[in-house]
Design a protein around this motif. Structure first.
Motif, short mmCIF file in Angstrom:
data_model
loop_
_atom_site.label_atom_id
_atom_site.label_comp_id
_atom_site.label_asym_id
_atom_site.label_seq_id
_atom_site.Cartn_x
_atom_site.Cartn_y
_atom_site.Cartn_z
N TRP A 157 0.85 -1.19 0.00
CA TRP A 157 0.00 0.00 0.00
C TRP A 157 0.88 1.24 0.00
O TRP A 157 1.89 1.28 0.69
CB TRP A 157 -0.89 0.02 1.25
N ILE A 158 0.48 2.25 -0.75
CA ILE A 158 1.22 3.51 -0.75
C ILE A 158 0.75 4.36 0.43
O ILE A 158 -0.40 4.81 0.47
CB ILE A 158 1.01 4.27 -2.07
N PRO A 159 1.65 4.59 1.41
CA PRO A 159 1.23 5.30 2.63
C PRO A 159 1.51 6.80 2.61
O PRO A 159 0.98 7.53 3.46
CB PRO A 159 2.08 4.63 3.71
N SER A 160 2.37 7.27 1.70
CA SER A 160 2.83 8.66 1.77
C SER A 160 2.82 9.30 0.40
O SER A 160 2.53 8.66 -0.62
CB SER A 160 4.24 8.72 2.37
N GLU A 161 3.18 10.59 0.37
CA GLU A 161 3.07 11.38 -0.86
C GLU A 161 4.36 11.48 -1.65
O GLU A 161 4.43 12.22 -2.63
CB GLU A 161 2.56 12.78 -0.52
N SER A 162 5.39 10.74 -1.29
CA SER A 162 6.71 10.95 -1.88
C SER A 162 6.79 10.59 -3.36
O SER A 162 7.69 11.05 -4.05
CB SER A 162 7.78 10.16 -1.12
N MET A 163 5.84 9.77 -3.87
CA MET A 163 5.90 9.37 -5.28
C MET A 163 4.78 9.99 -6.11
O MET A 163 4.55 9.56 -7.25
CB MET A 163 5.86 7.85 -5.39
N LYS A 164 4.08 11.00 -5.59
CA LYS A 164 3.08 11.69 -6.41
C LYS A 164 3.75 12.34 -7.61
O LYS A 164 4.89 12.77 -7.52
CB LYS A 164 2.39 12.78 -5.58
N ASP A 165 3.09 12.45 -8.80
CA ASP A 165 1.76 11.94 -9.02
C ASP A 165 1.74 10.55 -9.67
O ASP A 165 0.70 10.05 -10.07
CB ASP A 165 0.94 12.92 -9.86
N THR A 166 2.95 9.93 -9.72
CA THR A 166 3.02 8.57 -10.25
C THR A 166 2.21 7.62 -9.38
O THR A 166 1.45 6.79 -9.89
CB THR A 166 4.49 8.09 -10.30
N LEU A 167 2.37 7.73 -8.06
CA LEU A 167 1.65 6.90 -7.10
C LEU A 167 0.99 7.80 -6.08
O LEU A 167 1.62 8.74 -5.57
CB LEU A 167 2.59 5.91 -6.42
N ILE B 56 -1.40 8.30 -2.43
CA ILE B 56 -1.74 7.66 -1.16
C ILE B 56 -3.01 6.83 -1.37
O ILE B 56 -4.00 7.32 -1.91
CB ILE B 56 -1.96 8.72 -0.07
N GLY B 57 -2.95 5.57 -0.95
CA GLY B 57 -4.11 4.68 -1.11
C GLY B 57 -4.03 3.79 -2.33
O GLY B 57 -4.90 2.93 -2.51
N ASP B 58 -3.00 3.94 -3.16
CA ASP B 58 -2.80 2.98 -4.25
C ASP B 58 -2.36 1.64 -3.67
O ASP B 58 -1.55 1.59 -2.73
CB ASP B 58 -1.73 3.48 -5.23
N PHE B 59 -2.88 0.57 -4.24
CA PHE B 59 -2.49 -0.77 -3.83
C PHE B 59 -1.88 -1.48 -5.02
O PHE B 59 -2.42 -1.45 -6.12
CB PHE B 59 -3.72 -1.55 -3.34
N LEU B 60 -0.73 -2.11 -4.81
CA LEU B 60 -0.05 -2.77 -5.92
C LEU B 60 0.60 -4.06 -5.43
O LEU B 60 0.73 -4.31 -4.24
CB LEU B 60 1.00 -1.84 -6.54
N PHE B 61 0.98 -4.90 -6.40
CA PHE B 61 1.78 -6.08 -6.11
C PHE B 61 3.19 -5.84 -6.63
O PHE B 61 3.38 -5.38 -7.75
CB PHE B 61 1.18 -7.32 -6.77
N VAL B 62 4.17 -6.16 -5.78
CA VAL B 62 5.58 -5.97 -6.12
C VAL B 62 6.10 -7.25 -6.76
O VAL B 62 5.99 -8.34 -6.18
CB VAL B 62 6.39 -5.63 -4.86
N ASN B 63 6.69 -7.13 -7.94
CA ASN B 63 7.25 -8.27 -8.65
C ASN B 63 8.59 -8.64 -8.02
O ASN B 63 9.61 -8.00 -8.27
CB ASN B 63 7.43 -7.92 -10.13
N LYS B 64 8.61 -9.70 -7.21
CA LYS B 64 9.82 -10.08 -6.48
C LYS B 64 10.76 -10.93 -7.34
O LYS B 64 11.90 -11.18 -6.95
CB LYS B 64 9.44 -10.82 -5.20
N MET B 65 10.31 -11.36 -8.51
CA MET B 65 11.17 -12.12 -9.41
C MET B 65 12.11 -11.21 -10.21
O MET B 65 13.06 -11.69 -10.81
CB MET B 65 10.32 -12.95 -10.38
N ALA B 66 11.82 -9.91 -10.20
CA ALA B 66 12.51 -8.98 -11.11
C ALA B 66 14.00 -8.90 -10.85
O ALA B 66 14.80 -8.82 -11.79
CB ALA B 66 11.88 -7.59 -11.02
#
Length: 262
Positions: A37-47, A49-59
């Protein structure tokens, strides 16, 4: 007694089912995809707050930090592959021990510097093109009730909070949005950072509101991140909610469902 035996057998079967479901879920989370879950504003406007994603751990392969609670029983990285500049990456903070998400800016051997709010990679400026403004309501955001920072000053509760938006182009041609809140911010002018071998340099897209590799990890920043702390690459937003609770369906951002991360 027969009924009691059947009941006991049903309880044991339920326990076995729950156990194996947890094992399968743990293996899936460790090897393939981790929810974030995106908890903070540090990646706006790409991400947002409240965006939910799955992290590709195979990468990028696996380290001990690929397992919950850093419990993978090996050191270094296995099945490792190199991340690419511009990737949006989830990693374990080397001091705080929590998971962060930032954009990969500097590769091993690179020289990174900010001058007057412009990113320089190996002495060459990354071009910035104006792309209008990013607007949001000045109000508490997400479960942590974060208050956004605004370029247009104190707008008051419910007002329109704006930030200048630019499209930044990295040396390999990858483009992404960045935001500006203030001129002469604390991270707008930096010394030259030389990225050591086996380390990476990260920055947030919301440049004036991101604690990242420009700052010492002992003071809340990230510093030069060793490769073993990489967890995975964020490729796509799966779900997004602007509210303080996911069940508040009227705050869902359906336009962000399954949105590719650039």
């Amino acid at each position: 007694m027969a009924k009691s035996g059947k009941a006991d057998g049903g309880i044991l079967e339920t326990i076995r089912t729950v156990f194996w479901a947890l094992v399968i879920a743990g293996v899936f989370r460790t090897l393939f995809f981790q929810p974030f879950w995106i908890p903070s504003e540090s990646m706006k406007d790409t991400l947002l707050i409240g965006d939910f994603l799955f992290v590709n751990k195979m990468a990028y392969g696996y380290s001990k930090y690929s397992c919950p609670f850093a419990m993978c029983p090996f050191s270094g990285r296995i099945l490792a592959s190199e991340p690419e500049r511009g990737d949006v990456v989830v990693f374990r903070h080397p001091v705080a021990g929590t998971d962060y998400i930032k954009r990969l800016i500097g590769l091993p051997g690179d020289k990174i510097q900010m001058k007057a709010g412009v990113l320089y990679i190996n002495g060459v400026a990354a071009p910035q093109e104006p792309a209008g403004t990013f607007q949001e309501v000045y109000e508490p955001q997400g479960p942590m009730r974060n208050i956004p920072q605004c370029e247009n000053g104190a707008v008051g509760a419910g007002g329109t909070c704006t930030k200048s938006r630019f499209v930044e182009t990295l040396p390999e041609g990858q483009k992404h949005n960045i935001l500006n809140i203030r001129d002469n911010g604390p991270g707008d002018d930096t010394p030259v950072f030389t990225v050591p071998e086996g380390h990476y340099f990260f920055m947030g897209d919301n440049r004036d509101n991101s604690t990242d590799s420009r700052y010492d990890p002992r003071a809340g920043g990230v510093g030069m991140l060793p490769a073993e702390y990489l967890i995975g690459r964020a490729d796509r937003v799966i779900f997004s909610s602007a509210g303080s609770r996911m069940v508040y369906f009227w705050t869902w951002r359906s336009d962000r469902f399954f949105k590719a991360i650039e």
